[in-house]
Design an enzyme around this catalytic site. Sequence first.
Site, PDB file in Angstrom:
ATOM      1  N   HIS A 239     -33.658  48.718  44.982  1.00  7.95           N
ATOM      2  CA  HIS A 239     -34.013  49.251  46.306  1.00  7.95           C
ATOM      3  C   HIS A 239     -34.519  50.679  46.183  1.00  7.95           C
ATOM      4  CE1 HIS A 239     -29.980  50.843  45.631  1.00  7.95           C
ATOM      5  NE2 HIS A 239     -30.328  51.821  46.444  1.00  7.95           N
TER       6      HIS A 239
ATOM      7  N   LYS B 174     -32.615  61.919  46.479  1.00  8.47           N
ATOM      8  CA  LYS B 174     -31.384  61.769  45.699  1.00  8.47           C
ATOM      9  C   LYS B 174     -31.382  60.422  45.007  1.00  8.47           C
ATOM     10  CE  LYS B 174     -28.818  60.041  49.675  1.00  8.47           C
ATOM     11  NZ  LYS B 174     -28.642  58.677  49.138  1.00  8.47           N
TER      12      LYS B 174
ATOM     13  N   ASP C 240     -33.279  58.098  49.638  1.00  8.34           N
ATOM     14  CA  ASP C 240     -32.809  57.457  48.409  1.00  8.34           C
ATOM     15  C   ASP C 240     -34.050  57.201  47.553  1.00  8.34           C
ATOM     16  OD1 ASP C 240     -30.243  56.633  47.395  1.00  8.34           O
ATOM     17  OD2 ASP C 240     -30.809  54.523  47.652  1.00  8.34           O
TER      18      ASP C 240
ATOM     19  N   ASP D 273     -31.163  58.498  54.740  1.00 10.50           N
ATOM     20  CA  ASP D 273     -31.729  57.260  54.164  1.00 10.50           C
ATOM     21  C   ASP D 273     -32.255  56.264  55.210  1.00 10.50           C
ATOM     22  OD1 ASP D 273     -30.775  58.542  51.931  1.00 10.50           O
ATOM     23  OD2 ASP D 273     -29.445  56.945  51.281  1.00 10.50           O
TER      24      ASP D 273
ATOM     25  N   CYS E 201     -23.723  56.187  52.085  1.00  9.54           N
ATOM     26  CA  CYS E 201     -24.371  57.495  52.000  1.00  9.54           C
ATOM     27  C   CYS E 201     -24.021  58.433  53.156  1.00  9.54           C
ATOM     28  CB  CYS E 201     -25.869  57.319  51.848  1.00  9.54           C
ATOM     29  SG  CYS E 201     -26.269  56.607  50.226  1.00  9.54           S
TER      30      CYS E 201
ATOM     31  N   HIS F 211     -34.949  56.108  43.769  1.00  9.35           N
ATOM     32  CA  HIS F 211     -34.538  55.686  42.431  1.00  9.35           C
ATOM     33  C   HIS F 211     -35.724  55.365  41.532  1.00  9.35           C
ATOM     34  CE1 HIS F 211     -30.487  55.367  43.941  1.00  9.35           C
ATOM     35  NE2 HIS F 211     -30.747  54.358  44.746  1.00  9.35           N
TER      36      HIS F 211
ATOM     37  N   HIS G 297     -32.956  51.768  37.532  1.00 11.30           N
ATOM     38  CA  HIS G 297     -31.830  52.672  37.808  1.00 11.30           C
ATOM     39  C   HIS G 297     -30.492  51.993  37.505  1.00 11.30           C
ATOM     40  CE1 HIS G 297     -29.142  55.155  40.454  1.00 11.30           C
ATOM     41  NE2 HIS G 297     -29.837  56.093  39.847  1.00 11.30           N
TER      42      HIS G 297
HETATM   43  C1  VGL Z   1     -27.027  53.506  49.965  1.00 13.38           C
HETATM   44  C2  VGL Z   1     -26.232  51.890  48.564  1.00 13.38           C
HETATM   45  C3  VGL Z   1     -27.127  52.264  47.583  1.00 13.38           C
HETATM   46  C4  VGL Z   1     -26.955  54.163  51.306  1.00 13.38           C
HETATM   47  C5  VGL Z   1     -27.923  53.907  48.996  1.00 13.38           C
HETATM   48  O1  VGL Z   1     -27.959  54.788  51.727  1.00 13.38           O
HETATM   49  O2  VGL Z   1     -25.894  54.059  51.957  1.00 13.38           O
HETATM   50  N1  VGL Z   1     -26.181  52.502  49.735  1.00 13.38           N
HETATM   51  N2  VGL Z   1     -27.965  53.269  47.808  1.00 13.38           N
HETATM   52 ZN    ZN Z   2     -29.479  53.684  46.388  1.00 10.22          ZN
END
Ligand code: VGL
Ligand code: ZN
Length: 212
Positions: A88, A113, A53, A15, A158, A55, A59
């Site tokens: 996000h 994901k 990430d 991410d 993550c 979404h 979401h």
């Molecule tokens: C993440 C919160 C929400 C991460 C992703 O990449 O750690 N944290 N979505």
């Molecule tokens: Zn996320």
Amino acid sequence: MAFTPTDKDALVVVDMQNDFCPGGALAVPDGDACVPAINRLIGLFDHVVLTQDWHPSGHSSFASSHAGGEPFGAVELAYGTQVLWPDHCVQGTTGAEFHPDLKWTKAELVLRKGFRAGIDSYSAFQENDKQTKTGLAGYLKERGSTRLFMTGLATDFCVGWSAIDGRAEEFEVVLLEDACRAIDLDGSLAAAKQSMLEAGVIMSASDEVSPA
Ligand code: VGL
Ligand code: ZN
């Protein structure tokens, strides 16, 4: 502990997206500071996997999707407690793109994901319902990877959940701490580190990785 990457090793970059970097919607403090270390590592590994990430708007992990929901609060979903986040990494937005300085072109796989509206996915291996698999374990095993080096954002969400699930899938897992940054919500970094150690994740640093 010194490491020299071989054909059985994979670098996993989690991410490394604009929304998790300063100026982004869910900025991780100093999130962009790990880009130089990750770029160096990308040059040293034969196999590089990125996660993204990804979404849909609306979401279920977004506070804005829940009446009265507050970012960094929580809500009960069908699979248990889910932390709520600012909107996000919405599919197709600039925030969801990789950091512009990340040298990602060598990556053999970009694993997206968090695209199911009702299920968040911190881990690169399985979604937060702990049932739905992403397919990454099978991909890595079929291609002969046995050891994973974890980098990216965020250490306590993550990256950490991916490292622990990587152990559950019987990979050796090394976390390169300087190539990650944490959100650190209510002690989440210390808790994640403890869980990773208990799962057998090796804590190391990117300067321990060098070419043959
Ligand atoms: C993440 C919160 C929400 C991460 C992703 O990449 O750690 N944290 N979505
Ligand atoms: Zn996320």
